[in-house]
Design a protein around this motif. Structure first.
Motif, short mmCIF file in Angstrom:
data_model
loop_
_atom_site.label_atom_id
_atom_site.label_comp_id
_atom_site.label_asym_id
_atom_site.label_seq_id
_atom_site.Cartn_x
_atom_site.Cartn_y
_atom_site.Cartn_z
N LYS A 188 70.84 53.56 -95.07
CA LYS A 188 71.34 52.65 -94.04
C LYS A 188 70.58 51.33 -94.02
O LYS A 188 71.19 50.24 -93.94
CB LYS A 188 71.26 53.32 -92.67
N SER A 189 69.26 51.37 -94.10
CA SER A 189 68.46 50.14 -94.00
C SER A 189 68.70 49.23 -95.20
O SER A 189 68.75 48.00 -95.06
CB SER A 189 66.97 50.48 -93.89
N LEU A 192 72.03 47.47 -94.86
CA LEU A 192 71.93 46.39 -93.89
C LEU A 192 71.31 45.15 -94.51
O LEU A 192 71.78 44.03 -94.31
CB LEU A 192 71.11 46.85 -92.68
#
Length: 262
Positions: A188-189, A192
């Motif tokens: 996820k990071s 992003l």
């Protein structure tokens, strides 16, 4: 079984072997770039030091006169610890612990696929029998190639001191599939961060991709060095490395096997 003989090519045979070398390479499992005549002959012409490096280009010929293998090697004279004089047998394309050159990866003997194991064994037996060098340095050897596999499984160099020097790992990005599929495989990071970078790129205006003509290689390498200097404050290629890459690019352009994009 057809017998195989080992002979040696000199500088003149090396220079004139482009067609035969390419035919063998295309019928082998060796790397098409790093083991190509274009790459290795240009490396030798650019980085070989007369008097310090001597060609040892072994070739395998079958009973029908067919070229079935090439072992692109040379011997270098070095001084270790200021007084030990050593003669090292190495692959053309690297000079271990010597002056900086353009590095060559995935090195191996070039052997016709149908004869690969037998030709590789003949080369190793021939090297094992020779006494005109002190050590055989394997630097940048293809770990998945037949030479490495035979060295590890059969240990055929009982009478020859050799070392598998400084293996390196490389990393790559798999670009198969769509960009969305690539993103799904990330954490996820990281996803992003990538989206934030895309937002920044969008703010700078339109980004487009285009293939470039290879008619003017000097301009293309100038653009490549300009981009590298903007990002890392130094050119990617200079001096003999620039000369080497321009020559290799020109040779592949002759065969319509060169592509530049921006």
């Amino acid at each position: 079984m057809v017998s195989i003989g080992i002979t040696e090519w000199g500088e003149q045979e090396f220079a004139g072997s482009r067609e035969a070398w390419t035919d063998l390479l295309e019928n082998s499992s060796a790397d098409r770039l790093f083991m190509s005549w274009e790459w290795l002959h240009t490396w030798w012409r650019t980085f070989a030091v007369p008097g310090e490096m001597k060609l040892r280009l072994f070739v395998a010929i079958d009973a029908d006169g067919r070229l079935v293998g090439i072992a692109p090697l040379y011997v270098s004279r070095t001084i270790t610890r200021k007084f030990l004089r050593t003669k090292r047998l190495q692959f053309i394309g690297n000079r271990w612990r010597g002056p900086s050159t353009m590095p060559t990866e995935l090195q191996d003997f070039i052997t016709r696929s149908s004869e690969s194991g037998r030709v590789t064994r003949e080369f190793l037996a021939y090297i094992n029998s020779r006494k005109d060098w002190d050590e055989f340095v394997l630097h940048g050897l293809n770990r998945a190639g037949s030479t490495c596999r035979l060295l590890e499984s059969e240990r055929p160099l009982a009478d020859c001191y050799y070392r598998n020097a400084e293996q390196a790992e490389s990393y790559y990005l798999d670009t198969t599939g769509s960009f969305e599929e690539y993103l799904e495989g990330l954490g996820k990071s990281i996803r992003l961060r990538i989206y934030k970078r895309r937002k920044l790129l969008n703010s700078l205006g339109e980004v487009k991709y285009e293939r470039l003509s290879t008619d003017n290689l000097d301009e293309l390498f100038e653009a490549l060095n300009y981009l590298h200097e903007m990002r890392w404050e130094s050119p990617v290629f200079a001096h003999n490395r620039l000369e080497f890459n321009q020559c290799v690019a020109s040779l592949f352009a002759e065969k319509n096997q060169l592509a530049f994009s921006q």
